[in-house]
Design an enzyme around this catalytic site. Structure first.
Site, PDB file in Angstrom:
ATOM      1  N   ASP A 288       0.846  -1.198   0.000  1.00 48.98           N
ATOM      2  CA  ASP A 288       0.000   0.000   0.000  1.00 48.98           C
ATOM      3  C   ASP A 288       0.886   1.254   0.000  1.00 48.98           C
ATOM      4  O   ASP A 288       0.831   2.061   0.918  1.00 48.98           O
ATOM      5  CB  ASP A 288      -0.897  -0.059   1.242  1.00 48.98           C
ATOM      6  CG  ASP A 288      -2.036   0.939   1.193  1.00 48.98           C
ATOM      7  OD1 ASP A 288      -2.184   1.621   0.158  1.00 48.98           O
ATOM      8  OD2 ASP A 288      -2.764   1.037   2.198  1.00 48.98           O
ATOM      9  N   LYS A 290       0.885   3.788  -2.038  1.00 46.54           N
ATOM     10  CA  LYS A 290       0.187   5.010  -2.468  1.00 46.54           C
ATOM     11  C   LYS A 290       1.131   5.930  -3.224  1.00 46.54           C
ATOM     12  O   LYS A 290       1.369   7.078  -2.854  1.00 46.54           O
ATOM     13  CB  LYS A 290      -0.431   5.747  -1.271  1.00 46.54           C
ATOM     14  CG  LYS A 290      -1.474   4.912  -0.544  1.00 46.54           C
ATOM     15  CD  LYS A 290      -2.256   5.714   0.473  1.00 46.54           C
ATOM     16  CE  LYS A 290      -3.340   4.922   1.153  1.00 46.54           C
ATOM     17  NZ  LYS A 290      -2.861   3.854   2.041  1.00 46.54           N
ATOM     18  N   ASP A 293       3.867  10.508  -7.036  1.00 43.71           N
ATOM     19  CA  ASP A 293       4.765  11.517  -7.596  1.00 43.71           C
ATOM     20  C   ASP A 293       4.783  11.446  -9.135  1.00 43.71           C
ATOM     21  O   ASP A 293       4.030  10.693  -9.736  1.00 43.71           O
ATOM     22  CB  ASP A 293       6.173  11.312  -7.009  1.00 43.71           C
ATOM     23  CG  ASP A 293       6.898  12.634  -6.811  1.00 43.71           C
ATOM     24  OD1 ASP A 293       6.852  13.465  -7.746  1.00 43.71           O
ATOM     25  OD2 ASP A 293       7.490  12.842  -5.743  1.00 43.71           O
TER      26      ASP A 293
END
Ligand code: 5BU
Length: 469
Positions: A288, A290, A293
């Site tokens: 996870d 996430k 960028d």
């Protein structure tokens, strides 16, 4: 040039090395192959192409495709020798103008010979063939210089593909031993390495050799086999505790969700053991992370750093805030010896109070994910109640999954903004799988808690599926 001469020529230029090499997977290998230096030598490159042409002479094909980068010059020579057109593959997806991943003059239905320097897991070949098929091209044959695996041929055959290799590592070692180029000790070390436990080096800590698109199928199959649509979010930071809970809960899970950046201790030991546990317990691993960028930074975060996520996770979570190109940053490096590309679960809606995701944002996420099915098996989404979740679920492109975090059997939320749904609302509202953390790992008997979440979530899913049919 004959095959044996080619092997000696590769050895001459240092393309074959013996000793102790750490592969990207973390596995220590007694040999290393790198044909990049070979293709910069025109005569050697030509010789490799000629041998491949001879090896594939009985095949019928209309065009040649080299997998970037090392095989491109080899494919170019094959094209020049055979007179068959050369098609090229982009490493990155193009976002402007016309055309997709294939560059060149081609028409649907053309049969391609796919060329690569090495085969390790067969993964990059499967991905290439998938990309070709997406353009309407056909490809059943893959020609490589060296098959460094012990099972790529059968892995590819399982996908209806035929592998044509000039040499296996065993043949290469035999030739070098016969020529007095390596010691018997080196040869035996390679032999032991290739045949240890009857496994290829890829299966020790790497991911299975399933291609990205069938990942969705793999998730569904795992759920079905284990009768579980429960994902354990094991957010504990101590490795010993992590594995004690995971091993106890594993029978009830289809997937384990990790946050590698919260783990204490040696991350390599963590990911290796996690991978092994996942294989043994028939689990998928969702990191996870996430990612959020720009593509180029994400690429480094994904492949590098202490965690080297690309090498052990089956799936990663991704925010779409930076735009679609982030997904290109998460593609596998086809030159790498590392594991396969991870599937991306896109964050469509969060469970935290006051999060800034708007309806329009969510809609755009589904739009992007729907176009990228080969890479995106599904989404992470949450809603305040069953009805709102139903509305969210209706927007999920057909066939893709919705995984719902923020689920607890007894709590409403925490004092840091988490908001919980109960299992029934989550699943009946549209969750294909639920993600549960503290509801399980904070319980005295985590295994029993996992079983009750599994059984509640699985029977709610069966009810919903009955309702839907
Ligand atoms: P919990 O202990 O069940 O509250 O943990 C939930 C996990 O799911 C935790 O790892 C979060 O990082 C993750 N999560 C979430 O709770 N809500 C979201 O919207 C997303 C992830 Br996306």
């Amino acid at each position: 040039m004959q095959q044996e001469q080619l092997i000696l020529a590769l050895d001459d230029i240092g393309a074959v090395r013996f000793g102790s090499f750490r592969l990207k997977s973390g596995v220590q290998s007694p040999f290393y192959l790198d044909l990049r230096a070979a293709v910069t030598r025109p005569q050697l490159c030509r010789a490799m192409a000629e041998l491949l042409v001879a090896r594939t002479t009985a095949l019928t094909y209309d065009a040649v495709v080299g997998i970037p980068y090392t095989a491109v010059p080899i494919a170019t020579h094959i094209s020049a020798i055979t007179g068959k057109p050369l098609l090229q593959l982009r490493k990155e997806r193009k976002h402007y103008g016309t055309g997709g991943l294939v560059v060149g003059d081609y028409s649907a239905g053309m049969r391609c010979l796919v060329v690569d320097d090495l085969v390790t897991t067969g993964q990059s070949k499967l991905e290439t063939i998938e990309a070709l098929k997406a353009e309407g091209l056909q490809a059943e044959h893959i020609a490589v210089i060296i098959d460094r695996s012990s099972d790529a041929e059968s892995q590819l055959a399982a996908h209806g593909l035929q592998l044509h290799a000039l040499s296996s590592v065993a043949e290469l070692v035999k030739t070098l031993l016969r020529a007095g180029r390596i010691s018997r000790t080196d040869a035996e070390a390679v032999d032991r390495f290739i045949h240890r436990d009857g496994q290829s080096d890829d299966t020790v800590v790497r991911k299975p050799t399933a291609p990205a698109a069938p990942l969705l199928q793999r998730i569904r199959d795992t759920m079905q086999r284990k009768k579980s649509n429960l994902v354990l979010s094991l957010d504990v930071t101590d490795q010993q505790r992590f594995f004690a809970i995971l091993e106890a809960c594993a029978p009830a899970l289809c997937m384990v969700k990790t946050h590698a950046d919260i783990m204490q201790g040696d991350l390599e030991a963590f990911s290796s053991r996690l991978r092994r546990t996942a294989e043994q317990s028939d689990l998928l691993i969702l990191e996870d992370r996430k990612f959020a960028d720009i593509g180029s930074t994400v690429q480094k975060q994904y492949r590098g750093g202490p965690a080297r996520i690309a090498e052990w996770a089956d799936l990663v979570t991704v925010h779409m805030i930076a735009g679609e190109a982030i997904l290109d940053g998460l593609r596998a490096d086809s030159d790498s010896t590392a594991g396969t590309e991870c599937g991306a679960l896109l964050l469509a809606r969060m469970s935290s109070r006051g999060n800034l995701i708007s309806q329009e944002y969510t809609r755009r996420v589904f739009e992007i994910g729907g176009r990228r099915r080969y890479q995106v098996p599904g989404y992470i989404g949450h809603a305040e109640d069953r009805a709102a979740l139903r509305t969210l679920k209706r927007q999920v492109p057909p066939g893709q999954l919705l995984l719902v975090p923020g689920v607890h059997l007894s709590e409403q939320g925490d004092d840091l903004g988490q908001q919980y749904l109960d299992v029934n609302s989550a699943v009946r509202g549209g969750a294909d799988a639920i993600i549960v953390g503290r509801g399980i790992y904070q319980e005295q008997d985590a295994a029993a808690a996992a079983q009750s979440y599994r059984s509640a979530a699985w029977s709610a899913l069966q009810h919903r599926l009955e309702e839907e049919t």
